[in-house]
Design a protein around this motif. Sequence first.
Motif, PDB file in Angstrom:
ATOM      1  N   UNK A  45     -18.334  11.138   6.730  1.00 13.16           N
ATOM      2  CA  UNK A  45     -19.438  11.923   6.173  1.00 13.16           C
ATOM      3  C   UNK A  45     -18.966  13.204   5.530  1.00 13.16           C
ATOM      4  N   UNK A  46     -17.817  13.731   5.998  1.00 14.54           N
ATOM      5  CA  UNK A  46     -17.168  14.853   5.331  1.00 14.54           C
ATOM      6  C   UNK A  46     -17.799  16.209   5.529  1.00 14.54           C
ATOM      7  N   UNK A  47     -18.729  16.357   6.477  1.00  7.03           N
ATOM      8  CA  UNK A  47     -19.378  17.655   6.669  1.00  7.03           C
ATOM      9  C   UNK A  47     -18.726  18.501   7.760  1.00  7.03           C
TER      10      UNK A  47
ATOM     11  N   UNK B 155      -1.149  22.908   9.806  1.00 10.39           N
ATOM     12  CA  UNK B 155      -2.309  22.021   9.683  1.00 10.39           C
ATOM     13  C   UNK B 155      -2.825  21.998   8.247  1.00 10.39           C
ATOM     14  N   UNK B 156      -3.045  20.803   7.708  1.00 12.18           N
ATOM     15  CA  UNK B 156      -3.415  20.668   6.304  1.00 12.18           C
ATOM     16  C   UNK B 156      -4.212  19.389   6.112  1.00 12.18           C
ATOM     17  N   UNK B 157      -5.337  19.495   5.415  1.00 17.25           N
ATOM     18  CA  UNK B 157      -6.105  18.305   5.064  1.00 17.25           C
ATOM     19  C   UNK B 157      -6.917  18.563   3.812  1.00 17.25           C
ATOM     20  N   UNK B 158      -7.267  17.494   3.109  1.00 21.05           N
ATOM     21  CA  UNK B 158      -8.177  17.594   1.970  1.00 21.05           C
ATOM     22  C   UNK B 158      -9.616  17.528   2.470  1.00 21.05           C
ATOM     23  N   UNK B 159     -10.482  18.330   1.873  1.00 28.30           N
ATOM     24  CA  UNK B 159     -11.908  18.279   2.169  1.00 28.30           C
ATOM     25  C   UNK B 159     -12.514  17.131   1.360  1.00 28.30           C
ATOM     26  N   UNK B 160     -13.167  16.178   1.999  1.00 33.79           N
ATOM     27  CA  UNK B 160     -13.733  15.034   1.258  1.00 33.79           C
ATOM     28  C   UNK B 160     -14.709  15.473   0.178  1.00 33.79           C
ATOM     29  N   UNK B 161     -14.560  14.882  -1.002  1.00 30.83           N
ATOM     30  CA  UNK B 161     -15.488  15.143  -2.095  1.00 30.83           C
ATOM     31  C   UNK B 161     -15.272  16.444  -2.828  1.00 30.83           C
ATOM     32  N   UNK B 162     -14.241  17.203  -2.461  1.00 24.29           N
ATOM     33  CA  UNK B 162     -13.979  18.484  -3.118  1.00 24.29           C
ATOM     34  C   UNK B 162     -12.493  18.598  -3.455  1.00 24.29           C
ATOM     35  N   UNK B 163     -12.183  19.351  -4.486  1.00 24.31           N
ATOM     36  CA  UNK B 163     -10.798  19.683  -4.786  1.00 24.31           C
ATOM     37  C   UNK B 163     -10.398  20.892  -3.947  1.00 24.31           C
ATOM     38  N   UNK B 164     -10.371  20.667  -2.647  1.00 23.31           N
ATOM     39  CA  UNK B 164     -10.213  21.765  -1.701  1.00 23.31           C
ATOM     40  C   UNK B 164      -9.384  21.302  -0.507  1.00 23.31           C
ATOM     41  N   UNK B 165      -8.547  22.205  -0.015  1.00 23.85           N
ATOM     42  CA  UNK B 165      -7.746  21.970   1.173  1.00 23.85           C
ATOM     43  C   UNK B 165      -8.148  22.940   2.263  1.00 23.85           C
TER      44      UNK B 165
ATOM     45  N   UNK C 158      -8.723  26.181  -2.898  1.00 21.33           N
ATOM     46  CA  UNK C 158      -9.401  25.425  -3.951  1.00 21.33           C
ATOM     47  C   UNK C 158      -8.434  25.259  -5.111  1.00 21.33           C
ATOM     48  N   UNK C 159      -8.214  24.019  -5.528  1.00 21.80           N
ATOM     49  CA  UNK C 159      -7.250  23.748  -6.586  1.00 21.80           C
ATOM     50  C   UNK C 159      -7.957  23.250  -7.826  1.00 21.80           C
ATOM     51  N   UNK C 160      -7.388  23.571  -8.974  1.00 20.92           N
ATOM     52  CA  UNK C 160      -7.993  23.179 -10.238  1.00 20.92           C
ATOM     53  C   UNK C 160      -7.665  21.771 -10.638  1.00 20.92           C
TER      54      UNK C 160
ATOM     55  N   UNK D 278      -6.264  14.717  -6.081  1.00 24.02           N
ATOM     56  CA  UNK D 278      -6.062  14.150  -7.415  1.00 24.02           C
ATOM     57  C   UNK D 278      -4.718  13.466  -7.510  1.00 24.02           C
ATOM     58  N   UNK D 279      -3.899  13.918  -8.441  1.00 19.80           N
ATOM     59  CA  UNK D 279      -2.580  13.331  -8.660  1.00 19.80           C
ATOM     60  C   UNK D 279      -1.461  14.229  -8.155  1.00 19.80           C
ATOM     61  N   UNK D 280      -1.770  15.107  -7.210  1.00 21.34           N
ATOM     62  CA  UNK D 280      -0.778  16.029  -6.675  1.00 21.34           C
ATOM     63  C   UNK D 280      -0.689  15.922  -5.159  1.00 21.34           C
ATOM     64  N   UNK D 281       0.519  16.045  -4.655  1.00 16.39           N
ATOM     65  CA  UNK D 281       0.785  16.142  -3.232  1.00 16.39           C
ATOM     66  C   UNK D 281       0.938  17.614  -2.871  1.00 16.39           C
TER      67      UNK D 281
END
Length: 366
Positions: free
Chosen positions: A66-68, A337-347, A364-366, A296-299
């Motif tokens: 659900x990503x919330x 600790x690192x994770x991507x936020x679902x549905x956002x270009x955000x870590x 927040x990444x562009x 996206x296309x970046x690690x």
Amino acid sequence: MAHSGRWVRYSSRFCITSLTAAAALLAGAVPSTTALGKGVAERAAVDVAGFSSGWSNPWAISFLPGGRSALVTENETARVYRLRTDGTRTLVGKVPKVAVFQPGDQAKGGLLGVAPSPTWDGRKDKHVFFMHTTASGSRVVRMNFDGRSLSGYTVVLGGLKRGSNHHGGKIAFGPDKYLYVATGEATHARLAQDKNSLNGKILRITRSGKPAPGNPFGNHVYSYGHRNPQGLAWDRKGRLWSVEIGQEAKDELNLIERGANYGWPTCEGTCAVKGMTSPRATWNHTTAPAQIAVVGDDLYVSSLRGYQLWRVPVAAALQGTGDSAKTKVFSGYALRALTKVPGRNELWLGTARQADGDRILRVTVG
């Protein structure tokens, strides 16, 4: 390793946009809208904001379906929190039987990775998985989480050796719905090449702890020859990437393939030995890359000793030019600790063992 905790300015590509805001973050004020860093190039755009404070060495962050909200583990306290996207957090319990120190020495272990079931809903499926150390070993366990509190405790996979260090610890469900487990060689380097050992491996298991169907050696092992892998993430094409802490020469970014041998202890970094696989990017061994996420296309790679968040384009890593293409995104703290936020270009990015308390930052990444 001592570090001043100062923000580092990269004048060529990155800059701190507000010294006042940076000072406020370091002082413990963490307004969720304060931008601390912003890139000037389109691909390099990044905003770093204080998001949540008052943490004690957050080791892993993993979002619930659900990503919330996400579950966050604290390494030494064995506490587990639910952190929502609005910044509020709730203590949901502790994982029992966690031993931070090994009797007879001062080796740190503790509560490590967390992975909610992909079908978790708090009702029909309450399962959440953790990895932690005991006094004598490491294990993967399952607990129930109903959305409010943790209960129950079942060992899913035991038999992992514990040494003076090198616990691995990251766990994550893959696109195939099986659980992947990164294990260190527990300071016994020979175990990494032993395909019958659980240590020095990336394991692939079912939710009950059995070997997943299709594993290359008919056991729990998916790949081997690892020293201390601590990060796992899949890109948009379903490829599995991992970062690994080396010993004296190089730390590694690896593209993980079924049955592949990643060389330790024969190789560290680029490996010319037949049958062994070279990394797709490397760092000096003082970097200690900890965890990895894909936007996206970046690690993106956090680092403990290097005090950096790094970006490595997937295309460059696949083409063998990861070393020349990797860039520093953000610096100033030991980061794990690192994770991507679902549905956002955000870590979400956690600091590690800061004297004035740890924080989770929003990147927040562009």
